[in-house]
Write a protein that holds these residues in place. Sequence first.
Motif, mmCIF file in Angstrom:
data_model
loop_
_atom_site.group_PDB
_atom_site.id
_atom_site.type_symbol
_atom_site.label_atom_id
_atom_site.label_comp_id
_atom_site.label_asym_id
_atom_site.label_seq_id
_atom_site.Cartn_x
_atom_site.Cartn_y
_atom_site.Cartn_z
ATOM 1 N N PHE A 85 4.279 -9.525 5.983
ATOM 2 C CA PHE A 85 4.103 -8.686 4.803
ATOM 3 C C PHE A 85 2.899 -7.779 5.005
ATOM 4 C CE2 PHE A 85 1.885 -8.028 0.716
ATOM 5 C CZ PHE A 85 2.839 -7.253 0.086
ATOM 6 N N LYS A 86 3.083 -6.528 4.615
ATOM 7 C CA LYS A 86 1.985 -5.563 4.583
ATOM 8 C C LYS A 86 2.314 -4.541 3.512
ATOM 9 C CE LYS A 86 -0.337 -1.914 7.027
ATOM 10 N NZ LYS A 86 -0.050 -0.832 7.946
ATOM 11 N N PRO A 87 1.406 -4.324 2.557
ATOM 12 C CA PRO A 87 1.667 -3.309 1.534
ATOM 13 C C PRO A 87 1.758 -1.920 2.169
ATOM 14 C CG PRO A 87 -0.219 -4.666 0.948
ATOM 15 C CD PRO A 87 0.153 -5.022 2.337
ATOM 16 N N ALA A 88 2.717 -1.141 1.725
ATOM 17 C CA ALA A 88 2.897 0.215 2.243
ATOM 18 C C ALA A 88 1.774 1.125 1.749
ATOM 19 C CB ALA A 88 4.241 0.769 1.803
ATOM 20 N N GLU A 89 1.407 2.079 2.573
ATOM 21 C CA GLU A 89 0.370 3.028 2.188
ATOM 22 C C GLU A 89 0.934 4.121 1.281
ATOM 23 O OE1 GLU A 89 -1.481 4.416 5.744
ATOM 24 O OE2 GLU A 89 -2.047 2.399 6.361
ATOM 25 N N LYS A 90 2.158 4.545 1.547
ATOM 26 C CA LYS A 90 2.790 5.574 0.724
ATOM 27 C C LYS A 90 3.348 4.953 -0.542
ATOM 28 C CE LYS A 90 4.090 8.473 4.587
ATOM 29 N NZ LYS A 90 5.200 9.098 5.307
ATOM 30 N N GLU A 91 3.120 5.612 -1.646
ATOM 31 C CA GLU A 91 3.547 5.066 -2.930
ATOM 32 C C GLU A 91 5.063 4.975 -3.049
ATOM 33 O OE1 GLU A 91 2.660 5.926 -7.600
ATOM 34 O OE2 GLU A 91 1.187 6.528 -6.108
ATOM 35 N N ASN A 92 5.783 5.855 -2.368
ATOM 36 C CA ASN A 92 7.251 5.823 -2.417
ATOM 37 C C ASN A 92 7.814 4.543 -1.817
ATOM 38 O OD1 ASN A 92 7.101 8.367 -3.463
ATOM 39 N ND2 ASN A 92 7.601 9.404 -1.553
ATOM 40 N N ASN A 93 7.097 3.943 -0.870
ATOM 41 C CA ASN A 93 7.570 2.743 -0.177
ATOM 42 C C ASN A 93 7.082 1.451 -0.818
ATOM 43 O OD1 ASN A 93 8.786 4.445 1.687
ATOM 44 N ND2 ASN A 93 7.014 4.438 3.027
ATOM 45 N N GLN A 94 6.292 1.538 -1.854
ATOM 46 C CA GLN A 94 5.702 0.354 -2.470
ATOM 47 C C GLN A 94 6.640 -0.251 -3.510
ATOM 48 O OE1 GLN A 94 1.945 1.645 -4.020
ATOM 49 N NE2 GLN A 94 0.964 1.593 -2.031
ATOM 50 N N LYS A 95 7.692 -0.867 -3.032
ATOM 51 C CA LYS A 95 8.648 -1.501 -3.941
ATOM 52 C C LYS A 95 8.286 -2.960 -4.183
ATOM 53 C CE LYS A 95 12.159 1.537 -2.216
ATOM 54 N NZ LYS A 95 12.245 1.904 -0.843
ATOM 55 N N ILE A 96 7.925 -3.657 -3.130
ATOM 56 C CA ILE A 96 7.634 -5.079 -3.234
ATOM 57 C C ILE A 96 6.169 -5.319 -3.582
ATOM 58 C CG2 ILE A 96 7.596 -7.251 -1.937
ATOM 59 C CD1 ILE A 96 9.953 -6.149 -0.315
ATOM 60 N N SER A 97 5.273 -4.546 -2.981
ATOM 61 C CA SER A 97 3.847 -4.812 -3.150
ATOM 62 C C SER A 97 3.378 -4.628 -4.588
ATOM 63 C CB SER A 97 3.015 -3.944 -2.211
ATOM 64 O OG SER A 97 3.250 -2.585 -2.446
ATOM 65 N N LYS A 98 3.998 -3.739 -5.330
ATOM 66 C CA LYS A 98 3.623 -3.571 -6.747
ATOM 67 C C LYS A 98 3.874 -4.854 -7.513
ATOM 68 C CE LYS A 98 4.281 1.396 -7.124
ATOM 69 N NZ LYS A 98 5.046 2.470 -7.758
ATOM 70 N N ASP A 99 5.013 -5.488 -7.242
ATOM 71 C CA ASP A 99 5.325 -6.753 -7.911
ATOM 72 C C ASP A 99 4.413 -7.880 -7.446
ATOM 73 O OD1 ASP A 99 7.368 -5.492 -9.279
ATOM 74 O OD2 ASP A 99 8.909 -6.091 -7.835
ATOM 75 N N VAL A 100 4.064 -7.873 -6.168
ATOM 76 C CA VAL A 100 3.213 -8.938 -5.604
ATOM 77 C C VAL A 100 1.828 -8.895 -6.251
ATOM 78 C CG1 VAL A 100 2.023 -9.703 -3.519
ATOM 79 C CG2 VAL A 100 4.443 -9.145 -3.437
ATOM 80 N N PHE A 101 1.276 -7.705 -6.400
ATOM 81 C CA PHE A 101 -0.082 -7.605 -6.922
ATOM 82 C C PHE A 101 -0.155 -7.842 -8.434
ATOM 83 C CE2 PHE A 101 -0.621 -4.880 -3.009
ATOM 84 C CZ PHE A 101 -1.253 -5.887 -2.308
ATOM 85 N N LYS A 102 0.986 -7.831 -9.103
ATOM 86 C CA LYS A 102 1.009 -8.172 -10.533
ATOM 87 C C LYS A 102 0.901 -9.680 -10.742
ATOM 88 C CE LYS A 102 3.824 -4.275 -12.027
ATOM 89 N NZ LYS A 102 5.140 -3.879 -12.559
ATOM 90 N N LEU A 103 1.305 -10.458 -9.724
ATOM 91 C CA LEU A 103 1.287 -11.925 -9.859
ATOM 92 C C LEU A 103 -0.119 -12.469 -9.790
ATOM 93 C CD1 LEU A 103 4.334 -12.803 -7.610
ATOM 94 C CD2 LEU A 103 4.272 -12.679 -10.067
#
Length: 103
Positions: A85-103
């Motif tokens: 796992f690695k959060p994407a740098e581009k906002e368009n690719n941040q589908k999973i990381s947004k949910d991960v950081f909400k947890l």
Amino acid sequence: MDLRGKQKRYLRARANHFRPVFSIGKNGLSPIWLEEVGGAIEYRELMKVNVLQNADVTVDDVKNYIENNSDISVVQTIGSVLLLFKPAEKENNQKISKDVFKL
């Protein structure tokens, strides 16, 4: 990047149906291989890597190599498969990381 238990559980659940994208065989690990993985994970954020039976390296070697030479996190290892796992740098690719950081 240190992930909490809840975040790891979420990532494992999301990747349950994934198939490995990359394999490590007799050529082993190299900086070029790690660049390719880094490029692919930028768009996917979460992917699996398979260590083949004919590989000269173990799963622990691969895990240490990835974590020491990149900012990619190894979420889980099961047998010869690693979940990365690695959060994407581009906002368009941040589908999973947004949910991960909400947890």
